[in-house]
Scaffold this active site. Structure first.
Site, PDB file in Angstrom:
ATOM      1  CE1 TYR A 117      -4.108   1.868   0.774  1.00 13.07           C
ATOM      2  CE2 TYR A 117      -2.801   2.996   2.441  1.00 13.07           C
ATOM      3  CZ  TYR A 117      -3.954   2.902   1.682  1.00 13.07           C
ATOM      4  OH  TYR A 117      -4.941   3.844   1.836  1.00 13.07           O
ATOM      5  CB  ILE A 172     -10.673   8.533   6.766  1.00 16.84           C
ATOM      6  CG1 ILE A 172      -9.545   9.517   6.403  1.00 16.84           C
ATOM      7  CG2 ILE A 172     -12.052   9.138   6.480  1.00 16.84           C
ATOM      8  CD1 ILE A 172      -9.491  10.820   7.175  1.00 16.84           C
TER       9      ILE A 172
HETATM   10  P1  NAP Z   1     -13.610   1.594   1.257  1.00 21.62           P
HETATM   11  O1  NAP Z   1     -14.636   2.076   2.213  1.00 21.62           O
HETATM   12  O2  NAP Z   1     -13.015   0.245   1.435  1.00 21.62           O
HETATM   13  O3  NAP Z   1     -14.203   1.743  -0.243  1.00 21.62           O
HETATM   14  C1  NAP Z   1     -13.425   1.323  -1.329  1.00 21.62           C
HETATM   15  C2  NAP Z   1     -14.102   1.743  -2.617  1.00 21.62           C
HETATM   16  O4  NAP Z   1     -13.242   1.406  -3.711  1.00 21.62           O
HETATM   17  C3  NAP Z   1     -15.423   1.007  -2.876  1.00 21.62           C
HETATM   18  O5  NAP Z   1     -16.290   1.896  -3.520  1.00 21.62           O
HETATM   19  C4  NAP Z   1     -15.007  -0.129  -3.812  1.00 21.62           C
HETATM   20  O6  NAP Z   1     -16.073  -0.584  -4.671  1.00 21.62           O
HETATM   21  C5  NAP Z   1     -13.962   0.598  -4.642  1.00 21.62           C
HETATM   22  N1  NAP Z   1     -13.012  -0.297  -5.320  1.00 21.62           N
HETATM   23  C6  NAP Z   1     -12.135  -1.166  -4.782  1.00 21.62           C
HETATM   24  N2  NAP Z   1     -11.431  -1.779  -5.745  1.00 21.62           N
HETATM   25  C7  NAP Z   1     -11.860  -1.280  -6.922  1.00 21.62           C
HETATM   26  C8  NAP Z   1     -11.529  -1.501  -8.292  1.00 21.62           C
HETATM   27  N3  NAP Z   1     -10.563  -2.384  -8.638  1.00 21.62           N
HETATM   28  N4  NAP Z   1     -12.205  -0.821  -9.238  1.00 21.62           N
HETATM   29  C9  NAP Z   1     -13.183   0.057  -8.922  1.00 21.62           C
HETATM   30  N5  NAP Z   1     -13.536   0.333  -7.647  1.00 21.62           N
HETATM   31  C10 NAP Z   1     -12.883  -0.334  -6.665  1.00 21.62           C
HETATM   32  O7  NAP Z   1     -12.345   2.579   1.238  1.00 21.62           O
HETATM   33  P2  NAP Z   1     -12.190   4.108   1.757  1.00 21.62           P
HETATM   34  O8  NAP Z   1     -11.737   4.075   3.157  1.00 21.62           O
HETATM   35  O9  NAP Z   1     -13.380   4.905   1.381  1.00 21.62           O
HETATM   36  O10 NAP Z   1     -10.925   4.552   0.888  1.00 21.62           O
HETATM   37  C11 NAP Z   1     -11.034   5.295  -0.304  1.00 21.62           C
HETATM   38  C12 NAP Z   1      -9.651   5.725  -0.747  1.00 21.62           C
HETATM   39  O11 NAP Z   1      -9.022   6.483   0.288  1.00 21.62           O
HETATM   40  C13 NAP Z   1      -8.692   4.554  -1.038  1.00 21.62           C
HETATM   41  O12 NAP Z   1      -7.868   4.877  -2.136  1.00 21.62           O
HETATM   42  C14 NAP Z   1      -7.877   4.456   0.214  1.00 21.62           C
HETATM   43  O13 NAP Z   1      -6.627   3.859  -0.030  1.00 21.62           O
HETATM   44  C15 NAP Z   1      -7.754   5.918   0.594  1.00 21.62           C
HETATM   45  N6  NAP Z   1      -7.444   6.148   2.004  1.00 21.62           N
HETATM   46  C16 NAP Z   1      -8.297   5.746   2.978  1.00 21.62           C
HETATM   47  C17 NAP Z   1      -7.960   5.976   4.304  1.00 21.62           C
HETATM   48  C18 NAP Z   1      -8.868   5.574   5.443  1.00 21.62           C
HETATM   49  O14 NAP Z   1      -8.448   5.726   6.603  1.00 21.62           O
HETATM   50  N7  NAP Z   1     -10.072   5.102   5.200  1.00 21.62           N
HETATM   51  C19 NAP Z   1      -6.751   6.587   4.616  1.00 21.62           C
HETATM   52  C20 NAP Z   1      -5.901   6.974   3.592  1.00 21.62           C
HETATM   53  C21 NAP Z   1      -6.254   6.768   2.273  1.00 21.62           C
HETATM   54  P3  NAP Z   1     -17.108  -1.773  -4.228  1.00 21.62           P
HETATM   55  O15 NAP Z   1     -18.025  -1.134  -3.205  1.00 21.62           O
HETATM   56  O16 NAP Z   1     -17.774  -2.155  -5.486  1.00 21.62           O
HETATM   57  O17 NAP Z   1     -16.255  -2.849  -3.613  1.00 21.62           O
END
Ligand code: NAP
Length: 243
Positions: free
Chosen positions: A155, A188
């Site tokens: 990651y 987050i």
């Molecule tokens: P999440 O709740 O796990 O949601 C992930 C999203 O990505 C879902 O909509 C999923 O779709 C979609 N997805 C996964 N693989 C995919 C693919 N191959 N093609 C198209 N869509 C795909 O994640 P989140 O926490 O909202 O994170 C969103 C972004 O923020 C990510 O890039 C993550 O690395 C980044 N981020 C998050 C945090 C945190 O603390 N949460 C911190 C730093 C960065 P489905 O619903 O169809 O599975």
């Protein structure tokens, strides 16, 4: 002619909050991308529509270059009058493990989703933005991509790559009036961080709490707006003070 924003990974979490915010506050038509969770994607769609906004579902796997290109080519053919002014490369996954236990498959899957995904989707809209001489690209990075996080070699590599690619692409397209920036969240609240130990958050985050998806969406909204016209190639942390 509709002004549109394509948000990848918009069915849940941060992507959902960004979709709602760009619809309500910027009045954009939202292309809600997801990979498999159609019920969740429909919830994002209904939430936008119930607030008077407009949106549509656009399913593809961001890591599959052919699928992305075919879907977006088809979309441009079906919507010749519309303009994609904003792209948020948000889709991402984690497959955490110490490197000694990490499989090659888990390394590749994470990199292909975040880093190749950003490349595939940006490429599919870039020519259109260049022709229109306008665009806002916002890439979802992470504090892990800046600092490196134990248990997240895959990651951290993917997000570090996203940050470097953001800076390079920003230089390439600045003269076309297209800005490219990255957002680097800390912890987050979302399904991705469901299992994070609250004690760890208290110890690592100066503000002693996790951030909300709404807080990230506010920042992305600013970068996606006309107000952010002279900001490009930047990485903005949103982490409650983790530096
Ligand atoms: P999440 O709740 O796990 O949601 C992930 C999203 O990505 C879902 O909509 C999923 O779709 C979609 N997805 C996964 N693989 C995919 C693919 N191959 N093609 C198209 N869509 C795909 O994640 P989140 O926490 O909202 O994170 C969103 C972004 O923020 C990510 O890039 C993550 O690395 C980044 N981020 C998050 C945090 C945190 O603390 N949460 C911190 C730093 C960065 P489905 O619903 O169809 O599975």
């Amino acid at each position: 002619m509709k002004q549109c924003a394509l948000i990848t990974g918009a069915s849940r979490g941060i992507g959902k909050a960004i979709s709602e915010k760009l619809s309500i506050d910027l009045g954009l038509h939202i292309l809600i991308n997801y990979i498999s969770n159609e019920p969740a994607a429909r919830e994002t769609l209904e939430s936008i529509q119930s607030n008077g906004g407009s949106a549509e579902l656009v399913q593809f796997d961001v890591s599959d270059s052919e699928e992305v290109a075919n879907t977006m080519d088809q979309w441009f053919k079906s919507n010749p009058e519309d303009q994609i002014t904003v792209l948020v490369n948000n889709a991402g996954i984690t497959r955490d493990n110490l490197m000694v236990f990490m499989s090659e498959g888990d390394f590749n899957h994470v990199v292909q989703t975040s880093l190749n995904g950003m490349f595939n989707v940006s490429k599919s809209v870039l020519t259109h933005m260049v022709r229109k001489r306008y665009g806002r690209i916002i890439n979802m990075a992470s504090i892990s991509g800046l600092k490196g996080m134990a248990g997240q070699v895959n990651y951290s590599a993917a997000k570090g790559g996203v940050i470097a690619a953001t800076k390079a692409l920003a230089r390439e397209v600045a003269k076309r009036n297209i800005t490219v920036n990255a957002v680097a969240p800390g912890f987050i609240e979302s399904e991705m961080t469901d299992e994070v130990d609250p004690e760890l958050v208290k110890n690592l985050v100066p503000m002693r709490r996790m951030g909300t998806t709404e807080e990230v969406a506010q920042l992305v909204k600013f970068l996606a707006s006309k107000d952010a016209s002279y900001i490009t190639g930047e990485v903005i942390n949103i982490s409650g003070g983790i530096i």
